[in-house]
Write an enzyme that holds these catalytic residues in place. Structure first.
Site, PDB file in Angstrom:
ATOM      1  N   HIS A  47       6.664   8.094  -3.992  1.00  0.00           N
ATOM      2  CA  HIS A  47       5.613   6.889  -4.265  1.00  0.00           C
ATOM      3  C   HIS A  47       4.646   7.112  -3.577  1.00  0.00           C
ATOM      4  CE1 HIS A  47       7.442   5.345  -0.314  1.00  0.00           C
ATOM      5  NE2 HIS A  47       6.115   5.052  -0.200  1.00  0.00           N
ATOM      6  N   ASN A  68      10.023   9.912  -1.774  1.00  0.00           N
ATOM      7  CA  ASN A  68      10.240   9.729  -2.935  1.00  0.00           C
ATOM      8  C   ASN A  68       9.339  10.132  -4.025  1.00  0.00           C
ATOM      9  OD1 ASN A  68       9.291   7.619  -2.749  1.00  0.00           O
ATOM     10  ND2 ASN A  68      11.183   6.095  -3.687  1.00  0.00           N
ATOM     11  N   ASP A  80      -2.683  -2.442  -0.761  1.00  0.00           N
ATOM     12  CA  ASP A  80      -1.754  -3.341  -0.915  1.00  0.00           C
ATOM     13  C   ASP A  80      -1.309  -4.384   0.207  1.00  0.00           C
ATOM     14  OD1 ASP A  80      -0.828  -1.412   0.847  1.00  0.00           O
ATOM     15  OD2 ASP A  80       0.525  -0.326  -0.643  1.00  0.00           O
TER      16      ASP A  80
END
Length: 239
Positions: A130, A128, A62
């Site tokens: 991700h 969480n 990313d």
């Protein structure tokens, strides 16, 4: 999934490097790489080794939209600082955060991955669940896409900038479909704050609310955690 529990992140980085080194010796040419503090010990092992990376291709997960490659908070900059400047690769791909056409750039990145199938994909995991910027609720079948960052992520990142207004509001990110196409996945996680996410990823149901849980369906995943990150796991996973 194979779970390896180490004493600390230093040992975890060394163990991850062993895996990458063996895969490279066995013919792996394309590595999927990640940023953040978790993989730094792995990259240091690369730098300290005599491993020749000049014939390797890397594809990063990313990049923030709106940050130039020379911005110290960009992932282009991170990868050069922590790996490429000291251990050059043949070719290194990181999404173009300065693109004028994000949708076209995402399609181009999907094509890069298709043309260079990833042999070993490195991942971290968020609290969480991700992976990369694939937050809870992200469809499992999605490819490279633009992610609007959550308010929590923007606030968490604001410490790296002069003020919150400078924090990028979106990122270009590989999707879980891209990640699942990798031949092998190595996920690293350290510290007690990651313990619940690790438990849900390995022992919980496969659900888009825990993006990393999709890895239960991947045929070759190694999870490297320290004792703190492993503390919620069933004893059968602890060696």
């Amino acid at each position: 999934m194979k779970v390896i529990v180490t004493e600390n992140k230093i040992q975890g980085g060394a163990k991850a490097f062993e895996i990458f080194k063996n895969e490279i010796k066995n013919g792996a040419k394309v590595l999927g790489l990640a940023t953040g503090s978790t993989p730094e010990t792995l990259y240091q092992n690369f730098i300290n080794s005599d491993l020749n990376c000049s014939n390797l291709i890397s594809i990063n997960l990313d990049e923030y939209v709106g940050l130039t490659p020379d911005n110290p908070q960009s992932y282009h900059y991170f990868m050069r600082k922590h790996l490429f400047d000291k251990k050059p690769f043949k070719k290194s791909y990181v999404p173009d955060g300065m693109t004028k056409d994000v949708a076209a750039t995402c399609k181009e990145y999907d094509q890069i991955i298709k043309d260079n199938p990833i042999d070993v994909q490195l991942l971290g995991i968020g609290r969480n669940g991700h992976i990369a910027f694939n937050e809870p609720g992200t469809p499992f079948d999605i490819g490279t896409h633009e992610v609007k960052l959550t308010e929590n992520t923007i606030k968490a990142n604001s410490r790296f900038f002069d003020n919150e207004d400078e924090v990028p509001k979106s990122a270009i990110c590989m999707g879980t479909a891209n990640i699942m196409d990798a031949k092998k996945v190595v996920l690293m996680a350290f510290g007690e704050k990651k313990a619940q996410a690790i438990k849900e990823m390995i022992e919980g149901p496969v659900t888009e609310q825990v993006p990393a849980s999709i890895l239960q369906k991947h045929p070759d995943v190694t999870v490297i955690v320290d004792k703190a990150a492993a503390q919620e796991l069933d004893d059968k996973y602890k060696n």
